[in-house]
Design an enzyme around this catalytic site. Structure first.
Site, short mmCIF file in Angstrom:
data_model
loop_
_atom_site.label_atom_id
_atom_site.label_comp_id
_atom_site.label_asym_id
_atom_site.label_seq_id
_atom_site.Cartn_x
_atom_site.Cartn_y
_atom_site.Cartn_z
N SER A 125 -55.84 -31.76 -10.55
CA SER A 125 -54.43 -31.95 -10.11
C SER A 125 -53.73 -30.84 -10.01
CB SER A 125 -53.78 -32.97 -11.00
OG SER A 125 -52.50 -33.20 -10.56
N ASP A 144 -48.77 -30.84 -5.23
CA ASP A 144 -49.42 -30.26 -5.88
C ASP A 144 -51.09 -30.04 -5.42
OD1 ASP A 144 -50.15 -32.95 -6.30
OD2 ASP A 144 -50.32 -32.84 -8.41
N ASP A 176 -53.65 -31.72 -5.73
CA ASP A 176 -54.41 -32.91 -4.99
C ASP A 176 -53.47 -33.84 -4.31
OD1 ASP A 176 -53.00 -34.10 -7.47
OD2 ASP A 176 -54.24 -35.73 -7.80
N ASP A 188 -51.02 -35.86 -4.89
CA ASP A 188 -50.40 -37.15 -5.45
C ASP A 188 -48.91 -36.90 -5.91
OD1 ASP A 188 -50.68 -35.84 -7.93
OD2 ASP A 188 -51.67 -37.52 -8.60
#
Length: 444
Positions: free
Chosen positions: A102, A241, A243, A245
């Site tokens: 992440s 960010d 990833d 999400d």
């Protein structure tokens, strides 16, 4: 259920090359997951990753473990976490696996799983995988081994899904948007979504090299985006960010718009359109200003523990459809099954276009209270949250706030940190109290 050994609040995460993020562990994890998931019928697992250099190594290890258990892997290449959840659903796969840490630095990585419905794996399935890991690897017969394939149109499928969450009668024509993809998994997705919907797009953070993910860019560092929005005289800035999400936004004046404000804007627009069902869910970290603004609109508000899985649990408990963390995880259950930065951003852009208003003006109905967050690293066996001095200083701070603020201390779910949060009407007092409590925590 007994405490899990490897799975945290957001899968398994750590420093690459150190336990548990090692090739041998991940191979064993793939095999154990394959053994548990194979019991449910389907033989295909979707595997996506962000842009970290270690993703190549870890996806190979996962594939080997899954194949040994008799499951086939379908690779998406670099792909946002919510895209893997979406593809897992549409392919009717047994599960989806995301290789990502992440918002963390490039030398961290992690593994998280999605169920066939595109939601986080239930605790009992994670526990079963951990139990299977205690057993030796016993490869299936050669004829039953899994295969590997690549989903060549994964990006295009997800781009069309994202565009489908934006009203078909509207367009982004006339909007100049700066988008920061954090050199992460949205780099080849988000700019195309916005461009195909009609926006003029300036892209930054779209040159991943395996080691620059989240580095001085993206949702956790908005300085570059703020500078570029002002320099380009853009209407709005969007930052994801690593990833994809979570999302943060920047208005045309360069002001940050966080997850609390994004949640407020989406909830208010849903109310105006008659689409909001019930209330909305925030977290213990959500600003009091959000709660007060929603109350003025007559929208019920509930707080969950910090972590998108807990927001999701609270939404299901309440039967509501919209929730978010102030860090930018926004869950829209009418459109997605997990936090989705691109989709959340499109809902805010919808409100801007529909109301012919700037992001700055849309946010004017909500006033954030001053909030200070101090992260204190800790180690050792003693628990700072149980320390008498820390408790005393915290109680004193609550008295000084006179009921017009909040104090919250909690452990991070992913790092050895104590998060000290204080909010209230007086910014100077809030800062003083937060640092006083942080000093008490450091002294433990």
């Amino acid at each position: 259920m007994s405490e899990r050994k490897y799975f945290g609040t957001d899968g398994i995460r750590g420093k690459v090359g150190e336990s548990p993020i090692t090739p041998d562990f991940v191979l064993k994890l793939g095999f154990a997951a394959g053994k548990v998931l194979a019991r449910h019928g389907s033989k295909q697992i979707i595997i996506g990753k962000d842009t970290r250099i270690s993703g190549y190594m870890l996806e190979s290890a996962l594939e080997a473990g899954l194949a040994a258990a008799g499951l086939s892997a379908a690779f998406t290449g670099p792909m946002p976490t919510p895209a893997v959840a979406y593809l897992t659903r549409t392919f009717r796969a047994e599960a989806g696996i995301v290789i990502s840490a992440s918002h963390n630095p490039f030398d961290d990585n992690g593994i998280k799983f999605f169920s066939t419905e595109g939601t986080k794996l239930p605790d009992d399935v994670e526990a079963a995988i951990e139990a299977e890991m205690e057993k030796p690897i016993t490869c299936v017969e050669s004829a039953a081994l899994g295969r590997a394939s690549r989903i060549v149109d994964a990006a295009g499928r997800y781009i069309e899904f994202c565009k489908g969450t934006f009203p078909s009668q509207l367009s982004l024509n006339g909007l100049k948007i700066v988008v920061d993809c954090a050199n992460g998994a949205t780099y080849h997705i988000a700019p195309n979504v916005l461009r195909e919907l009609g926006a003029t797009v300036i892209s930054i953070g779209v040159q991943p090299d395996g080691m620059n993910i989240n580095k001085e860019c993206g949702a956790t560092d908005l300085r570059l985006l703020q500078e570029r929005v002002l320099a380009e005289k853009a209407d709005v800035g969007l930052a994801y960010d690593g990833d994809g999400d979570r999302i943060m936004m920047v208005d045309h004046l360069g002001h940050k718009v966080d997850g609390d404000q994004i949640l407020y804007l989406i909830a208010r627009e849903g109310l105006r359109q008659g689409e909001l069902r019930g209330g909305v869910v925030g977290t213990l970290m959500s600003n009091m200003g959000l709660e007060l603004a929603l109350k003025q609109l007559g929208i019920p508000f509930a707080r969950a523990k910090v972590g998108d899985r807990y927001v999701l649990e609270k939404l299901k408990e309440k039967g509501w459809r919209l929730g978010a963390e102030n860090s930018g995880h926004v869950i829209l259950l009418d459109k997605t099954t997990t936090g989705d930065g691109i989709v959340a951003g499109l809902q805010v852009l919808t409100a801007m276009v529909r109301n012919h208003m700037s992001l700055h003006d849309l946010c004017s109905g909500m006033k954030l209270l001053p909030q200070i967050l101090v992260n204190v690293r800790f180690s050792g066996s003693s628990d700072p949250l149980e320390d008498a001095r820390v408790k005393a200083v915290t109680a004193e701070a609550e008295i000084e706030l006179k009921g017009r603020g909040r104090v919250l201390l909690r452990k991070s779910g992913t790092e050895p940190l104590i998060r000290v949060m204080v909010e209230g009407e007086d910014e100077a007092l809030v800062s003083t109290l937060a640092n006083r409590i942080a000093d008490a925590v450091k002294a433990v």
